[in-house]
Design a protein around this motif. Structure first.
Motif, PDB file in Angstrom:
ATOM      1  N   ARG A 131       0.841  -1.215   0.000  1.00 43.05           N
ATOM      2  CA  ARG A 131       0.000   0.000   0.000  1.00 43.05           C
ATOM      3  C   ARG A 131       0.869   1.256   0.000  1.00 43.05           C
ATOM      4  O   ARG A 131       0.601   2.204  -0.767  1.00 43.05           O
ATOM      5  N   ALA A 132       1.918   1.299   0.861  1.00 42.77           N
ATOM      6  CA  ALA A 132       2.794   2.464   0.924  1.00 42.77           C
ATOM      7  C   ALA A 132       3.537   2.657  -0.393  1.00 42.77           C
ATOM      8  O   ALA A 132       3.657   3.795  -0.896  1.00 42.77           O
ATOM      9  N   LYS A 133       4.011   1.592  -0.997  1.00 40.59           N
ATOM     10  CA  LYS A 133       4.720   1.688  -2.278  1.00 40.59           C
ATOM     11  C   LYS A 133       3.782   2.165  -3.381  1.00 40.59           C
ATOM     12  O   LYS A 133       4.192   2.955  -4.251  1.00 40.59           O
ATOM     13  N   ILE A 190       3.298   6.086  -2.892  1.00 42.27           N
ATOM     14  CA  ILE A 190       4.483   6.910  -3.174  1.00 42.27           C
ATOM     15  C   ILE A 190       4.941   6.765  -4.623  1.00 42.27           C
ATOM     16  O   ILE A 190       5.251   7.769  -5.298  1.00 42.27           O
ATOM     17  N   LEU A 191       4.979   5.544  -5.141  1.00 44.43           N
ATOM     18  CA  LEU A 191       5.545   5.312  -6.469  1.00 44.43           C
ATOM     19  C   LEU A 191       4.550   5.538  -7.601  1.00 44.43           C
ATOM     20  O   LEU A 191       4.934   6.000  -8.688  1.00 44.43           O
ATOM     21  N   ASP A 192       3.265   5.233  -7.358  1.00 40.16           N
ATOM     22  CA  ASP A 192       2.283   5.309  -8.445  1.00 40.16           C
ATOM     23  C   ASP A 192       1.570   6.654  -8.504  1.00 40.16           C
ATOM     24  O   ASP A 192       1.102   7.066  -9.574  1.00 40.16           O
ATOM     25  N   GLN A 193       1.471   7.330  -7.384  1.00 40.69           N
ATOM     26  CA  GLN A 193       0.666   8.553  -7.373  1.00 40.69           C
ATOM     27  C   GLN A 193       1.493   9.823  -7.268  1.00 40.69           C
ATOM     28  O   GLN A 193       0.933  10.927  -7.311  1.00 40.69           O
ATOM     29  N   TYR A 194       2.817   9.674  -7.143  1.00 40.39           N
ATOM     30  CA  TYR A 194       3.672  10.862  -7.036  1.00 40.39           C
ATOM     31  C   TYR A 194       4.838  10.746  -8.009  1.00 40.39           C
ATOM     32  O   TYR A 194       5.345   9.655  -8.279  1.00 40.39           O
ATOM     33  N   SER A 195       5.239  11.896  -8.514  1.00 38.67           N
ATOM     34  CA  SER A 195       6.417  12.002  -9.367  1.00 38.67           C
ATOM     35  C   SER A 195       7.533  12.607  -8.519  1.00 38.67           C
ATOM     36  O   SER A 195       7.445  13.778  -8.116  1.00 38.67           O
ATOM     37  N   ILE A 196       8.542  11.810  -8.234  1.00 34.35           N
ATOM     38  CA  ILE A 196       9.602  12.223  -7.301  1.00 34.35           C
ATOM     39  C   ILE A 196      10.948  12.095  -7.999  1.00 34.35           C
ATOM     40  O   ILE A 196      11.255  11.088  -8.635  1.00 34.35           O
ATOM     41  N   VAL A 197      11.735  13.170  -7.898  1.00 33.73           N
ATOM     42  CA  VAL A 197      13.071  13.191  -8.490  1.00 33.73           C
ATOM     43  C   VAL A 197      14.075  13.568  -7.399  1.00 33.73           C
ATOM     44  O   VAL A 197      13.922  14.638  -6.775  1.00 33.73           O
ATOM     45  N   ALA A 204      -0.433   6.683   4.286  1.00 40.49           N
ATOM     46  CA  ALA A 204      -1.813   6.807   3.800  1.00 40.49           C
ATOM     47  C   ALA A 204      -2.498   8.023   4.410  1.00 40.49           C
ATOM     48  O   ALA A 204      -3.225   8.756   3.710  1.00 40.49           O
ATOM     49  N   ALA A 205      -2.270   8.278   5.696  1.00 45.39           N
ATOM     50  CA  ALA A 205      -2.903   9.428   6.364  1.00 45.39           C
ATOM     51  C   ALA A 205      -2.376  10.738   5.784  1.00 45.39           C
ATOM     52  O   ALA A 205      -3.147  11.677   5.535  1.00 45.39           O
ATOM     53  N   LEU A 206      -1.064  10.844   5.557  1.00 44.30           N
ATOM     54  CA  LEU A 206      -0.498  12.059   4.971  1.00 44.30           C
ATOM     55  C   LEU A 206      -1.023  12.267   3.551  1.00 44.30           C
ATOM     56  O   LEU A 206      -1.299  13.406   3.145  1.00 44.30           O
ATOM     57  N   HIS A 207      -1.170  11.184   2.809  1.00 42.96           N
ATOM     58  CA  HIS A 207      -1.686  11.292   1.440  1.00 42.96           C
ATOM     59  C   HIS A 207      -3.130  11.761   1.437  1.00 42.96           C
ATOM     60  O   HIS A 207      -3.518  12.629   0.609  1.00 42.96           O
ATOM     61  N   GLU A 208      -3.951  11.230   2.325  1.00 45.17           N
ATOM     62  CA  GLU A 208      -5.360  11.612   2.368  1.00 45.17           C
ATOM     63  C   GLU A 208      -5.527  13.070   2.780  1.00 45.17           C
ATOM     64  O   GLU A 208      -6.478  13.743   2.345  1.00 45.17           O
ATOM     65  N   LYS A 209      -4.629  13.564   3.614  1.00 44.62           N
ATOM     66  CA  LYS A 209      -4.703  14.973   4.047  1.00 44.62           C
ATOM     67  C   LYS A 209      -3.931  15.892   3.100  1.00 44.62           C
ATOM     68  O   LYS A 209      -3.800  17.089   3.381  1.00 44.62           O
ATOM     69  N   ASP A 210      -3.437  15.323   2.014  1.00 48.44           N
ATOM     70  CA  ASP A 210      -2.665  16.076   1.023  1.00 48.44           C
ATOM     71  C   ASP A 210      -1.445  16.746   1.660  1.00 48.44           C
ATOM     72  O   ASP A 210      -1.074  17.875   1.317  1.00 48.44           O
ATOM     73  N   GLU A 211      -0.809  16.025   2.563  1.00 51.19           N
ATOM     74  CA  GLU A 211       0.378  16.547   3.238  1.00 51.19           C
ATOM     75  C   GLU A 211       1.628  15.718   2.951  1.00 51.19           C
ATOM     76  O   GLU A 211       2.711  16.050   3.433  1.00 51.19           O
ATOM     77  N   LEU A 212       1.481  14.677   2.132  1.00 53.27           N
ATOM     78  CA  LEU A 212       2.619  13.812   1.888  1.00 53.27           C
ATOM     79  C   LEU A 212       3.706  14.526   1.091  1.00 53.27           C
ATOM     80  O   LEU A 212       4.901  14.436   1.428  1.00 53.27           O
TER      81      LEU A 212
END
Length: 245
Positions: free
Chosen positions: A156-158, A161-168, A215-223
């Motif tokens: 779930r964490a992967k 982070i990997l599928d829903q965010y673009s990180i460089v 998951a909590a940070l993502h739902e609050k748009d704070e990740l």
């Protein structure tokens, strides 16, 4: 027949011989009774017995040492178990025999710490190796996801982070169940971050939590902001993939 003169001379000679014999016999007995004579004889006998005992000890059969006597002639006390240095019979301590001078063996208390030292050495080596590997992993990316391939919380964490965010630069994933030092790394992470379970997401070497925390940070748009705050200059960019044009 003997003349009277010869008879007298023969009688005198016999008497003189008897007197001399009695004199020397009595003197010899007095000398034997003297303390010096007894001490000298005792010392000679003790020296001879000691040499005989040393010769016997080198041979095939071993005899008990002679009962030596001191100079005053009194017999020495026999050697008993109370006089022998030894490990107490009722002691629970393990013993072992060690050679002395190549022949004689002595029973001593066995050092129980040696096996423990031998067991601790590989553990210490693995701990050092795990620390070296962890430092190497942390240099591969600002974001490290410690996971296990079969763990649903890690999946779930992967996925977030990997599928829903673009990180460089891209996050680096370590599957502890597939890593040769997986158990050691997980134990070391528990010591350093206080989290002994997976997933464990590290940003610049600091843990932001596990699957529920991500998951909590993502739902609050704070990740994204949390990753940027922890990543600092290491992170060149973090954004939602859904918002990319």
């Amino acid at each position: 027949m003997l003349s009277q003169r010869r008879f007298k001379l023969l009688t005198i000679g016999v008497l003189v011989f008897i007197i001399i014999t009695l004199y020397y016999s009595g003197d010899a007995r007095r000398v034997q009774n003297q303390k010096f004579y007894q001490s000298t004889v005792a010392a000679i006998e003790a020296h001879r017995d000691t040499k005989n005992f040393g010769t016997t000890a080198e041979g095939s059969s071993r005899k008990e040492p002679p009962n030596l006597r001191p100079a005053d002639g009194t017999p020495m006390k026999p050697i008993t178990d109370e006089m022998k240095p030894a490990i107490p019979k009722d002691s629970d301590e393990e013993t072992e025999e060690i050679p002395i001078a190549g022949r004689t063996k002595m029973t001593v208390a066995k050092n129980r710490n040696e096996p423990e030292k031998q067991e601790q050495a590989p553990v210490a080596d693995e701990h050092i190796e795990a620390k070296t590997e962890l430092n190497s992993i942390l240099k591969r990316s600002p974001i490290i996801i410690f996971s296990k391939s079969y763990c649903p919380h890690s999946a779930r964490a992967k996925s977030i982070i990997l599928d829903q965010y673009s990180i460089v630069p891209a996050p680096y994933v370590v599957e502890l169940d597939q890593h040769p030092l997986g158990p050691q790394l997980q134990a070391l992470l528990g010591e350093n971050t206080g989290r002994r379970t997976v997933p464990n997401v590290l940003v610049s070497g600091r843990s932001i939590g596990g699957g529920d925390d991500v998951a909590a940070l993502h739902e609050k748009d704070e990740l994204a902001s949390t990753l940027k705050s922890f990543g600092g200059k290491w992170l060149q960019g973090v954004s939602h993939k859904a918002s990319d044009n």
